[in-house]
Design a protein around this motif. Structure first.
Motif, PDB file in Angstrom:
ATOM      1  N   ILE A  14      41.339  81.217  66.963  1.00 18.60           N
ATOM      2  CA  ILE A  14      41.852  82.516  66.519  1.00 18.60           C
ATOM      3  C   ILE A  14      43.371  82.445  66.559  1.00 18.60           C
ATOM      4  O   ILE A  14      43.952  82.137  67.596  1.00 18.60           O
ATOM      5  CB  ILE A  14      41.345  83.651  67.428  1.00 18.60           C
ATOM      6  CG1 ILE A  14      39.818  83.696  67.420  1.00 18.60           C
ATOM      7  CG2 ILE A  14      41.943  84.993  67.000  1.00 18.60           C
ATOM      8  CD1 ILE A  14      39.219  84.533  68.532  1.00 18.60           C
ATOM      9  N   THR A  15      43.998  82.703  65.415  1.00 20.64           N
ATOM     10  CA  THR A  15      45.458  82.644  65.331  1.00 20.64           C
ATOM     11  C   THR A  15      45.988  83.873  64.602  1.00 20.64           C
ATOM     12  O   THR A  15      45.239  84.568  63.907  1.00 20.64           O
ATOM     13  CB  THR A  15      45.920  81.377  64.578  1.00 20.64           C
ATOM     14  OG1 THR A  15      45.323  81.372  63.270  1.00 20.64           O
ATOM     15  CG2 THR A  15      45.532  80.104  65.323  1.00 20.64           C
ATOM     16  N   LEU A  16      47.275  84.105  64.765  1.00 19.34           N
ATOM     17  CA  LEU A  16      47.975  85.159  64.023  1.00 19.34           C
ATOM     18  C   LEU A  16      49.010  84.481  63.139  1.00 19.34           C
ATOM     19  O   LEU A  16      49.662  83.527  63.555  1.00 19.34           O
ATOM     20  CB  LEU A  16      48.692  86.112  64.989  1.00 19.34           C
ATOM     21  CG  LEU A  16      47.846  86.799  66.052  1.00 19.34           C
ATOM     22  CD1 LEU A  16      48.733  87.701  66.911  1.00 19.34           C
ATOM     23  CD2 LEU A  16      46.733  87.608  65.420  1.00 19.34           C
ATOM     24  N   ARG A  68      50.534  91.042  61.039  1.00 16.52           N
ATOM     25  CA  ARG A  68      49.999  89.691  61.019  1.00 16.52           C
ATOM     26  C   ARG A  68      48.541  89.677  60.603  1.00 16.52           C
ATOM     27  O   ARG A  68      47.773  90.595  60.891  1.00 16.52           O
ATOM     28  CB  ARG A  68      50.107  89.042  62.409  1.00 16.52           C
ATOM     29  CG  ARG A  68      51.518  88.946  62.984  1.00 16.52           C
ATOM     30  CD  ARG A  68      52.403  88.005  62.178  1.00 16.52           C
ATOM     31  NE  ARG A  68      53.699  87.809  62.778  1.00 16.52           N
ATOM     32  CZ  ARG A  68      54.797  88.492  62.479  1.00 16.52           C
ATOM     33  NH1 ARG A  68      54.742  89.475  61.589  1.00 16.52           N
ATOM     34  NH2 ARG A  68      55.943  88.211  63.050  1.00 16.52           N
ATOM     35  N   ILE A  70      44.951  88.216  61.244  1.00 15.57           N
ATOM     36  CA  ILE A  70      44.163  87.620  62.313  1.00 15.57           C
ATOM     37  C   ILE A  70      43.273  86.588  61.625  1.00 15.57           C
ATOM     38  O   ILE A  70      42.456  86.940  60.775  1.00 15.57           O
ATOM     39  CB  ILE A  70      43.304  88.670  63.045  1.00 15.57           C
ATOM     40  CG1 ILE A  70      44.197  89.743  63.669  1.00 15.57           C
ATOM     41  CG2 ILE A  70      42.407  87.995  64.086  1.00 15.57           C
ATOM     42  CD1 ILE A  70      43.426  90.943  64.208  1.00 15.57           C
ATOM     43  N   SER A  79      43.538  92.172  60.601  1.00 20.24           N
ATOM     44  CA  SER A  79      44.987  92.288  60.691  1.00 20.24           C
ATOM     45  C   SER A  79      45.371  93.067  61.936  1.00 20.24           C
ATOM     46  O   SER A  79      44.560  93.820  62.487  1.00 20.24           O
ATOM     47  CB  SER A  79      45.561  92.965  59.442  1.00 20.24           C
ATOM     48  OG  SER A  79      45.139  94.312  59.360  1.00 20.24           O
ATOM     49  N   TYR A  99      44.867  97.574  64.813  1.00 18.65           N
ATOM     50  CA  TYR A  99      44.183  96.356  64.376  1.00 18.65           C
ATOM     51  C   TYR A  99      42.886  96.715  63.678  1.00 18.65           C
ATOM     52  O   TYR A  99      42.364  97.815  63.821  1.00 18.65           O
ATOM     53  CB  TYR A  99      43.907  95.425  65.575  1.00 18.65           C
ATOM     54  CG  TYR A  99      43.316  96.148  66.755  1.00 18.65           C
ATOM     55  CD1 TYR A  99      41.942  96.321  66.879  1.00 18.65           C
ATOM     56  CD2 TYR A  99      44.142  96.700  67.732  1.00 18.65           C
ATOM     57  CE1 TYR A  99      41.406  97.021  67.941  1.00 18.65           C
ATOM     58  CE2 TYR A  99      43.607  97.401  68.805  1.00 18.65           C
ATOM     59  CZ  TYR A  99      42.237  97.555  68.903  1.00 18.65           C
ATOM     60  OH  TYR A  99      41.702  98.256  69.956  1.00 18.65           O
ATOM     61  N   ILE A 101      39.193  94.407  62.167  1.00 22.78           N
ATOM     62  CA  ILE A 101      38.491  93.118  62.126  1.00 22.78           C
ATOM     63  C   ILE A 101      37.277  93.240  61.204  1.00 22.78           C
ATOM     64  O   ILE A 101      36.600  94.271  61.200  1.00 22.78           O
ATOM     65  CB  ILE A 101      37.985  92.723  63.543  1.00 22.78           C
ATOM     66  CG1 ILE A 101      39.140  92.579  64.519  1.00 22.78           C
ATOM     67  CG2 ILE A 101      37.139  91.458  63.530  1.00 22.78           C
ATOM     68  CD1 ILE A 101      40.001  91.370  64.309  1.00 22.78           C
ATOM     69  N   HIS A 113      41.238  88.877  71.709  1.00 24.53           N
ATOM     70  CA  HIS A 113      42.094  87.691  71.693  1.00 24.53           C
ATOM     71  C   HIS A 113      43.345  87.942  70.843  1.00 24.53           C
ATOM     72  O   HIS A 113      44.461  87.619  71.267  1.00 24.53           O
ATOM     73  CB  HIS A 113      41.316  86.490  71.154  1.00 24.53           C
ATOM     74  CG  HIS A 113      42.127  85.235  71.106  1.00 24.53           C
ATOM     75  ND1 HIS A 113      42.167  84.349  72.158  1.00 24.53           N
ATOM     76  CD2 HIS A 113      42.943  84.738  70.151  1.00 24.53           C
ATOM     77  CE1 HIS A 113      42.977  83.357  71.832  1.00 24.53           C
ATOM     78  NE2 HIS A 113      43.452  83.563  70.628  1.00 24.53           N
ATOM     79  N   ALA A 114      43.158  88.518  69.664  1.00 23.56           N
ATOM     80  CA  ALA A 114      44.287  88.787  68.769  1.00 23.56           C
ATOM     81  C   ALA A 114      45.247  89.795  69.395  1.00 23.56           C
ATOM     82  O   ALA A 114      46.473  89.642  69.303  1.00 23.56           O
ATOM     83  CB  ALA A 114      43.782  89.300  67.421  1.00 23.56           C
TER      84      ALA A 114
END
Length: 193
Positions: A14-16, A68, A70, A79, A99, A101, A113-114
């Motif tokens: 999981i990254t941004l 960002r 996600i 996001s 956010y 998802i 996590h994000a």
């Protein structure tokens, strides 16, 4: 006896990352941006076309101070945005986070996590930040759990705080202040003092 299937597959990372205009063309982006379940507690409605998504990214996301994607395995599945509050007493000190998802990833820890990653990033990038806050609809228990798991403190219910899609809504206020954030960071030990 032979084992079937081999070792379990590792979860994708999981990254941004910053959005690009081409994200609107991605099937992964539209899978959540066009889903009414995902935008139920947001001001905007689900997108019905790629043109709507492109306009939103170009007009709102790209010029935003901190917005960002996600990503899960490199694909945008949601996001997260952090927006500074208006200046008070001649200075910035507060910001709000929001956010969303993709439904397929609800309940898997992706949002938590994000959110943790975003908290780390904005507190590092904005030394003026003293308070990060978020509101969650009183009916959105999942979002409230995400905020609590990420270390936010529930402050109370703000009655008829916003109007969403024509209806006044009660919201639960959560916050994370800079001293909370510092307490949560692991402390490196350099031996006895």
């Amino acid at each position: 006896m032979e084992l079937q299937g081999g070792p379990p597959e590792a979860e994708p990372e999981i990254t941004l990352r910053e959005f690009t205009l081409s994200d609107a063309d991605a099937e992964a982006f539209m899978s959540w941006a066009s889903d009414p379940r995902v935008v139920r507690f947001q001001r905007r409605d689900a997108y019905t076309s790629l043109d709507e998504a492109r306009r939103y990214i170009a007009d709102h996301v790209l010029p935003h101070p901190w917005y960002r994607a996600i990503c899960l395995g490199g694909l945008p599945v949601g996001s997260i945005s952090v927006k500074p509050a208006p200046v008070e007493d001649g200075r910035l000190f507060r910001a709000s986070v929001g956010y969303r998802i993709a439904h397929a990833h609800w309940g898997r820890g992706v949002a938590t996590h994000a959110l943790r990653a975003a908290v780390e990033a904005v507190f590092a990038a904005w030394p003026w930040l003293l308070r990060l806050e978020a509101v969650a609809d009183v009916e959105n228990q999942a979002s409230q759990r995400v905020l609590e798991k990420a270390g936010f403190v529930r402050e109370g219910v703000l009655r008829r705080y916003i109007v969403l899609k024509g209806r006044p809504r009660d919201m639960v206020m959560f916050s994370l202040v800079d001293t909370d954030h510092l307490v949560q960071k692991p402390v490196e030990s350099h031996g006895p003092v």
